[in-house]
Design a protein around this motif. Structure first.
Motif, mmCIF file in Angstrom:
data_model
loop_
_atom_site.group_PDB
_atom_site.id
_atom_site.type_symbol
_atom_site.label_atom_id
_atom_site.label_comp_id
_atom_site.label_asym_id
_atom_site.label_seq_id
_atom_site.Cartn_x
_atom_site.Cartn_y
_atom_site.Cartn_z
ATOM 1 N N GLY A 202 0.809 -1.213 0.000
ATOM 2 C CA GLY A 202 0.000 0.000 0.000
ATOM 3 C C GLY A 202 0.842 1.263 0.000
ATOM 4 O O GLY A 202 0.472 2.279 -0.604
ATOM 5 N N GLU A 203 1.997 1.238 0.686
ATOM 6 C CA GLU A 203 2.892 2.392 0.717
ATOM 7 C C GLU A 203 3.548 2.595 -0.654
ATOM 8 O O GLU A 203 3.715 3.725 -1.110
ATOM 9 N N LEU A 204 3.914 1.500 -1.319
ATOM 10 C CA LEU A 204 4.505 1.590 -2.654
ATOM 11 C C LEU A 204 3.484 2.099 -3.672
ATOM 12 O O LEU A 204 3.800 2.915 -4.541
ATOM 13 N N ALA A 205 2.240 1.616 -3.556
ATOM 14 C CA ALA A 205 1.196 2.019 -4.499
ATOM 15 C C ALA A 205 0.856 3.498 -4.369
ATOM 16 O O ALA A 205 0.352 4.107 -5.322
ATOM 17 N N ALA A 206 1.124 4.091 -3.210
ATOM 18 C CA ALA A 206 0.790 5.500 -2.981
ATOM 19 C C ALA A 206 1.965 6.443 -3.227
ATOM 20 O O ALA A 206 1.804 7.661 -3.139
ATOM 21 N N LEU A 207 3.145 5.901 -3.547
ATOM 22 C CA LEU A 207 4.328 6.744 -3.734
ATOM 23 C C LEU A 207 4.156 7.712 -4.902
ATOM 24 O O LEU A 207 3.680 7.336 -5.982
ATOM 25 N N ARG A 208 4.563 8.954 -4.681
ATOM 26 C CA ARG A 208 4.599 9.970 -5.731
ATOM 27 C C ARG A 208 6.066 10.261 -6.082
ATOM 28 O O ARG A 208 6.969 9.985 -5.305
ATOM 29 N N ALA A 216 19.951 11.363 -3.875
ATOM 30 C CA ALA A 216 20.379 11.178 -2.478
ATOM 31 C C ALA A 216 20.157 9.741 -2.020
ATOM 32 O O ALA A 216 20.784 9.287 -1.060
ATOM 33 N N GLY A 217 19.262 9.050 -2.701
ATOM 34 C CA GLY A 217 19.033 7.643 -2.384
ATOM 35 C C GLY A 217 18.131 7.407 -1.182
ATOM 36 O O GLY A 217 18.521 6.708 -0.238
ATOM 37 N N PHE A 218 16.954 7.989 -1.205
ATOM 38 C CA PHE A 218 16.004 7.709 -0.128
ATOM 39 C C PHE A 218 14.576 7.834 -0.650
ATOM 40 O O PHE A 218 14.321 8.447 -1.689
ATOM 41 N N VAL A 219 13.651 7.229 0.089
ATOM 42 C CA VAL A 219 12.233 7.318 -0.224
ATOM 43 C C VAL A 219 11.516 7.807 1.019
ATOM 44 O O VAL A 219 11.844 7.395 2.139
ATOM 45 N N ARG A 220 10.558 8.702 0.845
ATOM 46 C CA ARG A 220 9.804 9.276 1.970
ATOM 47 C C ARG A 220 8.419 8.655 1.999
ATOM 48 O O ARG A 220 7.693 8.679 1.008
ATOM 49 N N VAL A 221 8.050 8.089 3.132
ATOM 50 C CA VAL A 221 6.746 7.442 3.314
ATOM 51 C C VAL A 221 5.867 8.326 4.184
ATOM 52 O O VAL A 221 6.232 8.640 5.316
ATOM 53 N N HIS A 222 4.719 8.730 3.644
ATOM 54 C CA HIS A 222 3.818 9.561 4.445
ATOM 55 C C HIS A 222 2.352 9.234 4.188
ATOM 56 O O HIS A 222 1.457 9.851 4.765
ATOM 57 N N GLN A 223 2.099 8.254 3.311
ATOM 58 C CA GLN A 223 0.730 7.844 3.054
ATOM 59 C C GLN A 223 0.731 6.423 2.510
ATOM 60 O O GLN A 223 1.766 5.882 2.125
ATOM 61 N N LYS A 236 -4.524 7.133 2.591
ATOM 62 C CA LYS A 236 -4.608 7.669 3.946
ATOM 63 C C LYS A 236 -3.224 7.796 4.553
ATOM 64 O O LYS A 236 -2.246 7.234 4.046
ATOM 65 N N GLY A 237 -3.143 8.540 5.664
ATOM 66 C CA GLY A 237 -1.891 8.676 6.378
ATOM 67 C C GLY A 237 -1.610 7.450 7.227
ATOM 68 O O GLY A 237 -2.490 6.606 7.426
ATOM 69 N N PRO A 238 -0.403 7.314 7.754
ATOM 70 C CA PRO A 238 -0.046 6.168 8.598
ATOM 71 C C PRO A 238 -0.847 6.139 9.892
ATOM 72 O O PRO A 238 -1.382 7.167 10.337
ATOM 73 N N LYS A 239 -0.945 4.945 10.493
ATOM 74 C CA LYS A 239 -1.680 4.795 11.749
ATOM 75 C C LYS A 239 -0.990 5.551 12.881
ATOM 76 O O LYS A 239 -1.634 6.059 13.791
ATOM 77 N N THR A 240 0.335 5.559 12.873
ATOM 78 C CA THR A 240 1.092 6.225 13.932
ATOM 79 C C THR A 240 2.103 7.181 13.319
ATOM 80 O O THR A 240 2.408 7.112 12.117
ATOM 81 N N ALA A 241 2.651 8.063 14.151
ATOM 82 C CA ALA A 241 3.658 9.016 13.675
ATOM 83 C C ALA A 241 4.890 8.286 13.164
ATOM 84 O O ALA A 241 5.576 8.765 12.243
#
Length: 374
Positions: A202-208, A216-223, A236-241
């Motif tokens: 689900g995190e991969l499917a929502a990546l923009r 820089a070699g990183f991926v940011r997960v926020h949804q 949706k956003g993650p369940k926890t911070a």
């Protein structure tokens, strides 16, 4: 009719005794049943009086609401994510209602709950599903306690709410690369990132595109993307911070990642990194056929796509990642899941033992040299 300081007792024509008392609101209430002896009626009133003095009295008639009615109200009143609500409703309908639906809340006993759980397990329901159903029933009954409908939660089986899913398989790095190689080109990076960054489907499917930095070699997960049983897709956003995180991408994947972004991703910073063959959003069910076909062609064990995350976590632990590092990489607020990977990393344990062995041999050689010189 005899009178007391608290409540009244009278003998009925049947010969049995009836006890009555006034509740905290001044309403006259009869005992829920009659008594064969006057003495038993007196003991009942004494207990009710003591309960009221301790502010521990509850309305015995309130608990007569059925589990079906109370449970549905419980679900309606909770602010839940759509996917969570759907899981709860399925567990309530499939596992809880058939046994407890018509039973009054105050009639559920600990023995009933033990028997219900055992029957589910004996009937072939998976341990994880039974644990989820038990947790749901326990939460509902806990609210019944808080509402004064019952005194004690009957869900008191130690460990019954813990998931004990069988240990998931782990692929080798070679096997992961084999699967990625036989997948359609647009899905190769999906397999590689799922493994080596431990992101969920689900995190991969929502990546923009804006979430990925191939330089820089990183991926940011926020949804994350979720799919309901009716086919509706929700972002949706993650369940926890802790679910909001930045994960480093292995440098060996960056050239392939840049190629993927150029060939298969949507344009613009808000464009999706992964899309289906026809340009639509990824759907778990549609991708499953592609995944199963790839496993077959690569001749690797039949594993779930989610097992790639498990593989990645295990590989990270084998590299010596600390508990905190694993938690941050996985997006977990609790250390419980991360500790699993520290325990199962046998290859890392072997590596540590080999390192200690080398130090022992080196020390022995030094000791032998000292003895010769002496």
């Amino acid at each position: 009719m005899a009178k007391r300081d608290f409540g009244t007792i009278r003998q009925l024509k049947s010969g049995s005794w009836q006890a009555r008392y006034r509740d905290p609101d001044g309403l006259l209430r009869p005992a829920p049943h009659t008594f064969e002896r006057r003495r038993d009626a007196q003991l009942f009133l004494s207990k009710v009086e003591a309960d009221m003095a301790r502010d521990d009295w509850y309305d015995p008639s309130a608990g007569q609401v059925t589990i079906s009615e109370f449970g549905r109200s419980w679900l309606t009143e909770r602010r839940l994510a759509d996917t969570t609500r759907e899981r709860y409703e399925v567990a309530f309908r499939v596992q809880v209602l058939p046994t407890f639906g018509n039973l009054a809340v105050n009639k559920v006993r600990e023995a009933d709950v033990r028997r219900w759980r055992a029957e589910l397990l004996d009937g072939g329901t998976g341990e994880a599903s039974v644990a989820k159903a038990y947790r749901l029933l326990r939460a509902i009954m806990s609210t019944a306690v808080d509402d004064g409908l019952i005194r004690r939660n009957p869900c008191r089986i130690k460990g019954a709410g813990d998931d004990r899913s069988p240990e998931r398989p782990v692929l080798t790095v070679h096997q992961v690369l084999q699967v990625a190689e036989v997948m359609p080109a647009r899905f190769r990076m999906l397999v590689l990132l799922a493994t080596f960054t431990s992101l969920r489907f689900g995190e991969l499917a929502a990546l923009r595109r804006m979430d990925v930095d191939p330089e820089a070699g990183f991926v940011r997960v926020h949804q994350s993307q979720a799919e309901l049983s009716n086919g509706q897709l929700i972002v949706k956003g993650p369940k926890t911070a802790a679910g909001r995180r930045r994960v480093a991408i292995p440098g060996a994947l960056l050239v392939d990642l840049r190629s993927h972004l150029a060939k298969f991703s949507e344009s613009g910073p808000d464009g999706l990194v992964f899309v289906g063959e026809k340009g639509g959003r990824l759907r778990r069910q549609n991708f499953r056929a592609v995944w199963v076909k790839g496993l077959s062609e690569a001749a690797v064990p039949a594993v779930h796509f989610h097992d790639l995350r498990h593989t990645g976590n295990t590989l990270a632990a084998a590299q010596g990642a600390t508990l905190r590092e694993l938690m941050e990489r996985m997006g977990h607020a609790s250390s419980r899941a991360a500790m699993i990977y520290q325990h199962i990393s046998k290859d890392r344990d072997r590596h540590i033992a080999d390192g200690l062995s080398a130090q022992i041999e080196s020390a022995r050689e030094d000791q032998g040299d000292d003895e010769v010189q002496g």
